[in-house]
Design an enzyme around this catalytic site. Structure first.
Site, mmCIF file in Angstrom:
data_model
loop_
_atom_site.group_PDB
_atom_site.id
_atom_site.type_symbol
_atom_site.label_atom_id
_atom_site.label_comp_id
_atom_site.label_asym_id
_atom_site.label_seq_id
_atom_site.Cartn_x
_atom_site.Cartn_y
_atom_site.Cartn_z
ATOM 1 N N GLY A 141 0.802 -1.136 0.066
ATOM 2 C CA GLY A 141 0.053 -0.076 -0.006
ATOM 3 C C GLY A 141 0.787 1.321 0.027
ATOM 4 O O GLY A 141 1.963 1.325 -0.018
ATOM 5 N N ASP A 177 8.272 5.250 8.504
ATOM 6 C CA ASP A 177 7.863 6.663 9.045
ATOM 7 C C ASP A 177 7.208 7.583 8.157
ATOM 8 O O ASP A 177 6.585 8.474 8.520
ATOM 9 C CB ASP A 177 9.085 7.294 9.347
ATOM 10 N N ASP A 339 3.784 -4.321 -7.569
ATOM 11 C CA ASP A 339 3.386 -3.085 -6.839
ATOM 12 C C ASP A 339 4.113 -1.815 -7.595
ATOM 13 O O ASP A 339 3.517 -0.743 -7.330
ATOM 14 C CB ASP A 339 3.687 -2.981 -5.498
#
Length: 629
Positions: A141, A177, A339
């Site tokens: 994602g 992060d 991806d």
């Protein structure tokens, strides 16, 4: 409104005198989030907006294609650069980039959603998975990318999804992060626009913003940055990979329908079944008919094609065309996971990419790719490997044939009796589409190489006599790939009439230090190049005659760039911006990237222009870098 697709070049259709609109007046939409299912834990923008940020994740998200999530604020951002070509293609007028609203938007400090009225467009991050280096990686994602809205250029009616990379944590950040470092952001900012200027299908970059108070830990502590980027769609093969892995057949169908109707220009825009077996020389392979009614079934058993087959084939064809461009221009992505493979065939997600310096087909810019999986040589086969994974995700829809809309199939799935027929049909279609992929790739690669060599007509012997022979010579003599074509543009046929002339001209293709490569000497190297130049001379005369040099040179310079953003140039740019605190050089390099075929630019530094376009310093050839960004 459906998205209209370009071939990678700046979209120049529409009214040439149109100057653009303000940021406020730019039409904004959220077709993606309106038509596809959201994260069930935060179904509305308000639920996400009112939640403590730590409640959003990272976590597993199921039954959804995105999560509503806002960017993290960036204190005291500094706008380092913009692309005027990107501004124009989105539909923004020149000067908008100087406004506070623009600077706030591209830094993640402004969104177009009102918490009091709950009106507007709320940002989101996409959910997808992927195969990385050939192994299933699970849910991935948008771990640091957040889409702000879709913008439609009022002049061209092209719709783009505007996205910030490095804008903060999302449910898909896993252990990271959500930030991006300045180093990788500079690289993506420049190469996105450079590829577009080379007419290579790609995602785009609007702006580069420094986050001066952000210190990001990678191999070292680095400054953070945000790239505002855009594409007609950010959907990728990995989006379907995750749905297949979870057995969500209903959502696979929903998403496939969305792609056809809202990403492409509708079902009738997809290619009809080929009139004959796929071939690089077949007109139907190069330009298949379209306008097929969605419900129509084409072909005979066991390979009948329904509308989902036509969608699969279009995705395959788009990717074949893009890989042909990569190979013809020596671009290596470096990390072609599923991806990172676009459903629109766009060059996507730039990590350890590079343009080849010396021609070496085994070169990979990724220093973690020890098996050379993503090397230049392997890119066409790896993209097909990824497309087979997509075929597996589409398997039920491909194999269903005429039963694809039967109520029982749609609601209950594949019956035991129907399964063998469905599997046979799906396998037949994927295998046949593989032949189409190879044919489309070969046809486009051949077309591009002919143009790069200044040829007009088609000759069956070109591939072996000119293309392969040139590449073999470049590899053996360690010649620079893109310099070879640009320097060839200046060679006049009248200067190649004798062996001595050809050997004299051959020297212009060597590096500054002379002949390199194991076991090579100057005389043998010049003789090898001279032999190739003689074959090329005859073909050029065949197409242009004896007095066509001036026109041919002009045509060759339109397709053979003088400037490409090589790794050493980007590395110097990064050092000067990050450590030297320079700013002007960003605009200078972007000016060159946006106009790669020019002989000179208006950067104000002619010496630098020639140095960036000149011989690659020996110690900086074939540079590699990491995926860390």
């Amino acid at each position: 409104m459906t998205a209209h697709l370009s071939d990678g070049a700046s979209n120049s259709s529409g009214n040439a005198d149109w100057t653009g609109v303000s940021l406020q007046d730019l039409p904004k939409s959220n077709v993606f989030t309106t038509n596809l299912p959201p994260d069930p834990e935060f179904k509305t923008p308000a639920e996400s907006h009112n939640a403590p940020r730590e409640d959003l994740g990272p976590r597993m998200v199921k039954g959804a294609l995105y999560t509503f999530v806002r960017p993290e604020e960036t204190p005291e951002p500094e706008l380092l650069g913009i692309s005027q070509a990107a501004m124009r293609d989105i539909g923004l007028r020149s000067g908008v980039e100087t406004t506070p609203d623009f600077k706030s938007l591209v830094a993640g400090n402004k969104i177009y959603w009102d918490p009091s009225t709950k009106e507007g467009v709320y940002p989101w991050a996409q959910c997808y998975g992927g195969y990385q280096f050939g192994s299933w990686a699970g849910q991935l994602g948008d771990g640091r990318a957040i889409s702000l809205f879709e913008a439609t250029n009022p002049n061209t009616e092209t719709r783009y999804e505007i996205q910030l990379k490095g804008a903060g944590r999302t449910p898909y950040s896993r252990f990271a992060d959500g930030k991006a470092v300045l180093r990788s952001s500079i690289r993506e900012f420049i190469v996105s626009e450079a590829l577009n200027a080379l007419h290579i299908p790609t995602t785009r970059a609007l702006s580069l913003t420094l986050a001066p108070n952000s210190r990001v830990r990678r191999e070292r502590i680095e400054p953070g940055a945000i790239v505002a980027r855009f594409a007609q769609s950010w959907l990728r093969i990995g989006t379907f990979d995750l749905l297949r892995a979870r057995g969500d057949r209903k959502l696979i169908r929903t998403l496939a329908t969305y792609v056809a109707e809202n990403v492409y220009s509708g079902w009738t825009a997809l290619p009809s079944i080929l009139a004959e077996p796929a071939s690089a020389t077949s007109p139907s392979t190069r330009n298949p008919s379209r306008d097929v009614p969605p419900e129509k079934i084409e072909g005979e058993a066991p390979g009948e094609e329904n509308r989902f087959v036509r969608l699969y084939r279009e995705i395959v064809r788009r990717n074949a065309l893009t890989v042909a461009y990569w190979q013809a221009y020596g671009f290596t992505n470096g990390v072609l996971n599923t991806d990172n493979t676009s459903l629109l065939g766009l060059s996507l997600d730039f990590g350890p990419f590079a343009f080849i310096d010396n021609f070496d087909p085994s070169y990979t810019p990724n220093h973690d790719d020890h098996a050379l999986r993503y090397s230049y040589r392997n890119q066409p086969s790896i993209i097909w490997w990824n497309l087979v994974r997509l075929g597996e995700s589409f398997g039920e829809l491909l194999g269903a044939g005429a039963k694809v809309d039967d109520e029982q199939f749609v609601n209950e799935g594949v019956s035991k009796d129907f399964a063998p027929e469905l599997i046979k049909r799906a396998e037949t279609i994927i295998e046949r589409t593989g032949e189409e992929y190879k044919a489309v790739f070969l046809a486009e690669y051949t077309r591009l190489m002919r143009k790069r060599l200044g040829l007009v007509s088609e000759d069956a012997q070109d591939f072996d006599q000119l293309f392969s022979a040139a590449l073999d010579t470049m590899e053996a003599l360690e010649l620079d790939f893109n310099h070879f074509f640009r320097r060839l543009s200046d060679v006049r046929v009248s200067d190649l009439e004798t062996e001595d002339q050809r050997k004299s001209i051959a020297g212009k293709f060597f590096h500054a230090e002379g002949v390199t490569g194991l076991g090579n000497n100057e005389d043998a190297a010049k003789s090898r190049i001279a032999a190739w130049l003689e074959r090329w001379r005859r073909r050029v005369q065949q197409d242009w005659g004896d007095d066509g040099d001036e026109k041919r040179e002009a045509e060759m310079k339109k397709v053979n760039p003088k400037f490409i953003p090589r790794s050493w140039v980007l590395d110097e740019l990064i050092q000067r911006v990050e450590h030297g605190k320079e700013r002007k050089v960003i605009a200078q390099v972007m000016e060159m990237a946006l106009n790669p075929f020019n002989d000179e630019w208006v950067t104000g530094d002619r010496q630098q222009e020639e140095r960036f376009c000149g011989d690659v310093p020996r110690q900086n050839r074939q540079m590699m870098c990491s995926c860390s960004s």
